[in-house]
Motif scaffolding. Structure first.
Motif, mmCIF file in Angstrom:
data_model
loop_
_atom_site.group_PDB
_atom_site.id
_atom_site.type_symbol
_atom_site.label_atom_id
_atom_site.label_comp_id
_atom_site.label_asym_id
_atom_site.label_seq_id
_atom_site.Cartn_x
_atom_site.Cartn_y
_atom_site.Cartn_z
ATOM 1 N N LEU A 201 0.934 -1.126 0.004
ATOM 2 C CA LEU A 201 -0.151 -0.023 -0.199
ATOM 3 C C LEU A 201 0.909 1.226 -0.160
ATOM 4 N N ALA A 202 2.044 1.234 0.617
ATOM 5 C CA ALA A 202 2.894 2.555 0.752
ATOM 6 C C ALA A 202 3.888 2.676 -0.269
ATOM 7 N N SER A 203 3.673 1.653 -1.295
ATOM 8 C CA SER A 203 4.490 1.779 -2.578
ATOM 9 C C SER A 203 3.958 2.308 -3.824
ATOM 10 N N GLY A 204 2.962 3.050 -3.716
ATOM 11 C CA GLY A 204 2.264 3.586 -4.782
ATOM 12 C C GLY A 204 3.162 4.758 -5.363
ATOM 13 N N PHE A 205 3.589 5.503 -4.499
ATOM 14 C CA PHE A 205 4.388 6.620 -5.068
ATOM 15 C C PHE A 205 3.743 7.529 -5.932
ATOM 16 N N TYR A 208 -1.711 6.247 -9.185
ATOM 17 C CA TYR A 208 -3.071 5.691 -8.432
ATOM 18 C C TYR A 208 -3.530 4.728 -9.501
ATOM 19 N N SER A 209 -3.308 4.971 -10.962
ATOM 20 C CA SER A 209 -4.130 3.936 -11.732
ATOM 21 C C SER A 209 -3.562 2.424 -11.645
ATOM 22 N N LEU A 210 -2.341 2.359 -11.085
ATOM 23 C CA LEU A 210 -1.605 1.169 -10.987
ATOM 24 C C LEU A 210 -1.873 0.692 -9.449
ATOM 25 N N SER A 211 -1.878 1.585 -8.418
ATOM 26 C CA SER A 211 -2.031 1.089 -6.993
ATOM 27 C C SER A 211 -3.479 0.585 -6.873
ATOM 28 N N GLY A 212 -4.463 1.256 -7.344
ATOM 29 C CA GLY A 212 -5.626 0.892 -7.133
ATOM 30 C C GLY A 212 -6.193 -0.397 -7.642
ATOM 31 N N ILE A 213 -5.785 -0.606 -8.769
ATOM 32 C CA ILE A 213 -6.231 -2.020 -9.453
ATOM 33 C C ILE A 213 -5.450 -3.123 -8.783
ATOM 34 N N VAL A 214 -4.078 -2.828 -8.663
ATOM 35 C CA VAL A 214 -3.238 -4.103 -8.150
ATOM 36 C C VAL A 214 -3.643 -4.319 -6.491
ATOM 37 N N ILE A 215 -3.807 -3.451 -5.991
ATOM 38 C CA ILE A 215 -4.025 -3.509 -4.502
ATOM 39 C C ILE A 215 -5.689 -4.155 -4.339
ATOM 40 N N GLY A 216 -6.426 -3.579 -5.346
ATOM 41 C CA GLY A 216 -7.854 -3.936 -5.161
ATOM 42 C C GLY A 216 -8.066 -5.265 -5.635
ATOM 43 N N GLU A 217 -6.917 -5.910 -6.562
ATOM 44 C CA GLU A 217 -7.242 -7.555 -6.859
ATOM 45 C C GLU A 217 -6.472 -8.279 -5.788
ATOM 46 N N ALA A 218 -5.514 -7.694 -5.281
ATOM 47 C CA ALA A 218 -4.898 -8.714 -3.982
ATOM 48 C C ALA A 218 -5.652 -8.640 -2.758
ATOM 49 N N LEU A 219 -6.397 -7.394 -2.445
ATOM 50 C CA LEU A 219 -6.757 -7.002 -0.926
ATOM 51 C C LEU A 219 -8.311 -7.028 -1.055
ATOM 52 N N GLY A 220 -8.991 -6.761 -2.327
ATOM 53 C CA GLY A 220 -10.480 -6.532 -2.273
ATOM 54 C C GLY A 220 -10.696 -4.862 -2.759
ATOM 55 N N PRO A 221 -11.963 -4.676 -3.227
ATOM 56 C CA PRO A 221 -12.013 -3.445 -3.718
ATOM 57 C C PRO A 221 -12.013 -2.356 -2.798
ATOM 58 N N ALA A 222 -12.172 -2.548 -1.271
ATOM 59 C CA ALA A 222 -12.349 -1.593 -0.368
ATOM 60 C C ALA A 222 -10.890 -0.916 -0.147
ATOM 61 N N TRP A 223 -9.766 -1.815 -0.219
ATOM 62 C CA TRP A 223 -8.254 -1.405 -0.043
ATOM 63 C C TRP A 223 -7.842 -0.934 -1.348
ATOM 64 N N GLY A 224 -8.440 -1.390 -2.516
ATOM 65 C CA GLY A 224 -8.270 -0.756 -3.823
ATOM 66 C C GLY A 224 -8.585 0.730 -3.892
ATOM 67 N N GLY A 225 -9.635 1.140 -3.367
ATOM 68 C CA GLY A 225 -10.076 2.351 -3.276
ATOM 69 C C GLY A 225 -9.481 3.464 -2.260
ATOM 70 N N VAL A 226 -9.052 2.599 -1.358
ATOM 71 C CA VAL A 226 -7.987 3.086 -0.155
ATOM 72 C C VAL A 226 -6.777 3.706 -0.938
ATOM 73 N N ALA A 227 -5.975 2.785 -1.516
ATOM 74 C CA ALA A 227 -4.974 2.826 -2.365
ATOM 75 C C ALA A 227 -4.967 3.924 -3.536
ATOM 76 N N PHE A 228 -5.964 4.048 -4.149
ATOM 77 C CA PHE A 228 -6.397 5.059 -5.146
ATOM 78 C C PHE A 228 -6.360 6.412 -4.554
ATOM 79 N N LEU A 229 -7.191 6.543 -3.665
ATOM 80 C CA LEU A 229 -7.660 7.763 -3.148
ATOM 81 C C LEU A 229 -6.185 8.457 -2.375
ATOM 82 N N ASN A 230 -5.297 7.257 -1.721
ATOM 83 C CA ASN A 230 -4.143 8.048 -1.170
ATOM 84 C C ASN A 230 -3.056 8.410 -2.226
ATOM 85 N N ASP A 231 -3.022 7.806 -3.358
ATOM 86 C CA ASP A 231 -2.056 8.135 -4.408
ATOM 87 C C ASP A 231 -2.694 9.352 -5.178
ATOM 88 N N VAL A 232 -3.880 9.584 -5.524
ATOM 89 C CA VAL A 232 -4.449 10.801 -6.128
ATOM 90 C C VAL A 232 -4.289 12.025 -5.408
#
Length: 303
Positions: A201-205, A208-232
């Motif tokens: 999650l901390a490695s999106g830098f 956002y388009s990468l982290s949201g989908i990669v994290i979402g596929e691995a950890l579920g859509p909720a965490w994918g949304g968190v990763a996306f919002l963090n990076d955007v």
């Protein structure tokens, strides 16, 4: 999980291995990348919209995202401040003709990813039925995106050797990676995930388009949304931060932009920091763009 991570990384390295000389083809690739980014973000939103109990989880997601943004901001800025004290940069004076119109346009453009995700959320929640192939479609779209981005990185007229020899850009990238991973370690008890997932999650830098989908596929859509919002939000905060501090602490201004320093936030860096900041920003942004999928893939493969 390891196989999935390698499958995601393979297109990036394959694209980076291919040299192209056709300018029309590179122009087409540029527009294809832009279209794919918004399509992938809409798919991310679609998955969020169809997540069971979405309304009840929004408060939890907001808290998790706020913790990520805050801890990463403090850790990154502290690390970059120490780098500034050790190896200070001296930017050129701000361009006299740099107006606010282009700056406003950049801010408005930074909101487009949020609108793409919102459109996906609304479609998934109110309009469209469940699509069983949506996850596979997102995976294949992401692999195509990484392949095209690999082509862009290889054919951008940048010498990898020169980028690695830009010690200021390399230093900024290394500090941002290390401070982000330190922030991830601090967030492990807060987020309640295994350590390797938090470090992913901390490695999106800022990508956002990468982290949201990669994290979402691995950890579920909720965490994918968190990763996306963090990076955007990193990108949006960087747009406001760069004009304020680049004159006195350019390494901090360039570094916090993360992977966006080589593209989206580069015009603001150029207009406020001068030409001397451009090669540094490109070098750090390029290295972070390359390291982000690698680190996410490696950490997620440990699960």
């Amino acid at each position: 999980m390891l196989t999935g991570a390698l499958l995601i990384l393979a297109p990036l390295f394959l694209g980076f291995a291919l040299a192209l000389n056709n300018r029309r083809l590179m122009t087409f690739i540029h527009y294809a990348v832009e279209a794919l980014v918004y399509f992938i973000l809409a798919l991310l939103g679609f998955g969020l919209g169809q997540m069971e109990g979405l309304a009840s989880q929004l408060g939890t997601m907001a808290g998790q995202m706020s913790a990520l943004v805050a801890v990463l901001f403090v850790a990154n800025m502290l690390g970059l401040w120490l780098l500034h004290r050790w190896r200070p940069m001296s930017p050129e004076p701000r361009d006299a003709g740099s107006g606010s119109a282009g700056y406003v346009r950049l801010f408005m453009a930074a909101l487009k990813p949020l609108l793409a995700v919102l459109a996906g959320v609304l479609s998934g929640y109110f309009l469209l039925p469940k699509l069983p192939q949506a996850e596979q479609l997102a995976t294949w779209s992401l692999m195509l995106l990484l392949f095209l981005i690999g082509l862009q990185l290889r054919n951008a007229g940048l010498s990898l050797r020169k980028l690695l020899m830009n010690t200021q850009g390399l230093g900024i990238a290394v500090v941002l990676v290390l401070s982000s991973l330190l922030a991830g370690v601090l967030l492990i008890p807060v987020l309640g995930l295994p350590w390797h997932d938090v470090l992913a999650l901390a490695s999106g830098f800022g990508w956002y388009s990468l982290s949201g989908i990669v994290i979402g596929e691995a950890l579920g859509p909720a965490w994918g949304g968190v990763a996306f919002l963090n990076d955007v939000l990193r990108e949006i905060i960087a747009l406001g931060l760069i004009p304020l501090i680049i004159g006195s602490r350019p390494a901090m201004a360039i570094g916090y932009g993360g992977a966006t320093s080589m593209d989206f936030t580069l015009p603001v860096i150029r207009s406020n920091g001068g030409l001397s900041c451009v090669p540094v920003a490109i070098a750090s942004g390029f290295l972070l763009s390359f390291l982000s999928p690698v680190l996410m893939g490696v950490f997620l493969s440990l699960g």
